[in-house]
Design an enzyme around this catalytic site. Sequence first.
Site, PDB file in Angstrom:
ATOM      1  NE  ARG A 137      -2.668   0.832   3.615  1.00 39.64           N
ATOM      2  CZ  ARG A 137      -3.476   0.706   4.661  1.00 39.64           C
ATOM      3  NH1 ARG A 137      -4.773   0.460   4.487  1.00 39.64           N
ATOM      4  NH2 ARG A 137      -3.017   0.808   5.895  1.00 39.64           N
ATOM      5  CG  HIS A 167      -1.262  -1.834   8.289  1.00 40.80           C
ATOM      6  ND1 HIS A 167      -1.732  -1.919   9.583  1.00 40.80           N
ATOM      7  CD2 HIS A 167      -2.367  -1.870   7.501  1.00 40.80           C
ATOM      8  CE1 HIS A 167      -3.058  -2.006   9.562  1.00 40.80           C
ATOM      9  NE2 HIS A 167      -3.463  -1.985   8.319  1.00 40.80           N
ATOM     10  NE  ARG A 224      -0.277   1.147  13.017  1.00 41.44           N
ATOM     11  CZ  ARG A 224       0.684   0.362  12.525  1.00 41.44           C
ATOM     12  NH1 ARG A 224       1.923   0.475  12.949  1.00 41.44           N
ATOM     13  NH2 ARG A 224       0.401  -0.532  11.602  1.00 41.44           N
ATOM     14  CE1 TYR A 269     -40.298   3.539  -2.905  1.00 42.00           C
ATOM     15  CE2 TYR A 269     -38.650   3.270  -1.178  1.00 42.00           C
ATOM     16  CZ  TYR A 269     -39.518   4.081  -1.907  1.00 42.00           C
ATOM     17  OH  TYR A 269     -39.575   5.414  -1.622  1.00 42.00           O
ATOM     18  CB  CYS A 316     -37.427   3.290   2.550  1.00 44.20           C
ATOM     19  SG  CYS A 316     -38.831   2.168   2.354  1.00 44.20           S
ATOM     20  CG  MET A 317     -32.710   7.871   1.974  1.00 47.29           C
ATOM     21  SD  MET A 317     -32.790   9.392   1.022  1.00 47.29           S
ATOM     22  CE  MET A 317     -32.704   8.793  -0.649  1.00 47.29           C
ATOM     23  CG  ASP A 318     -35.607   9.007   4.572  1.00 46.79           C
ATOM     24  OD1 ASP A 318     -34.417   9.330   4.665  1.00 46.79           O
ATOM     25  OD2 ASP A 318     -36.308   9.247   3.568  1.00 46.79           O
TER      26      ASP A 318
END
Length: 389
Positions: A137, A167, A224, A269, A316-318
């Site tokens: 990386r 890492h 870490r 939906y 759904c979204m909300d």
Amino acid sequence: MAYYERAWAEVDLDAFTRNLYAIRKTVGSNAGIIGVIKTDGYGHGAVPLAREMEAMDFVTGYAVATAQEGFSLRKAGIRKEIFVLGYTFPSAYPEMIRQRIGAAAFTEQMLSDMAGAAGAVGEKMQIHIAVDTGMSRIGIRPDDSGMEFVRRAKACSQLEIRGIFTHFAESDETDKARANAQFSRFTSFAERIRNEVGLAQVRFHCANSAAILDLPETRLDAVRAGIILYGLWPSDEVDHVHTELEPILSLYSHVIYVKELEAGREISYGGTFRTSAPMRVATIPVGYGDGYPRQLSNKGAVLIRGKRAPILGRICMDQFMADVTEIPGVETGTLVTLIGRDGGEKITMEELGALSGRFNYELACCLGRRVPRIYKKEGKIVQIRDFEE
Ligand SMILES: *Cc1c(COP(=O)(O)O)cnc(C)c1O
């Protein structure tokens, strides 16, 4: 004090402290703990958690992913060492120097840009040299070219080498062969540096959460700790027994509507769920707009009155719907636990990660800004972060 009803996350600072002491017990007193609080503390809130760690002498500092994350910690009064784990764009160097925020260094260009910025500001720039032992990386190679880089960094009077790190790519797997190979590349390189360059004050660090739990020899000068701070697990394959961790975040909502549906009704939906018998169905005002994964459609469950209420149809979204046919007494205003405990039942980030085909780390980071975080100590609210204010 504002009261949140639609959706809120509670972060238990006492559990957070217990996790740190459990990690300390595992790590022992020879290695310091660097708290990894990138991505706003994996979505839990970097500043409130850093404030708790400021008082713990075994926490030597913090690691973040971007300079901005470092600046917001300093702005909040966090004083311990902070460094950025990944690449930093050079435009941020001067401010990092002024605010004593370290950067990962791994190219000659970086050394000269960093030294230039430090010269202009008139103070040293702190660096942690990244070594690539197998993740591919970032980082210098642990060979002659890497040795040359370390010598150059040391020769730069405007730079202060604080650490040298690598890492692991696979420390969370049962088979530790590749993690061990990375570790031996790192320790051989460290030994060459100690012998040929010196740098006695510099701390070598490589262990992430999985290595902290499973690879005691990798603790070196510092570890870490990331995901385990939050009481979450790096994977199913690591040791879950010897370090006692508790999830620190719970996610709640309230039922906003309950209805009886006859057989043959479609829900949400796409009509992906159809009732085959009469059912009681609750609507819950949380959705993928809050970071609750849409992949839980027809799969996940929530806890209501201590019981599991399966999710019906698409998220759904909300909003989404859950089956409360078997749970008496559910009405508008009944508490819903999306993550956390209710009675004898619990739902973990790991469970939702597995069900949604995502990753517990990702779920935590993606918990939305629409969800206020409420911090509790000894059962009392001590801070609220509302991103929409
Ligand atoms: C994110 C990260 C960590 C922490 O990883 P966990 O698995 O959460 O402990 C440590 N080191 C580096 C370089 C990282 O990017």
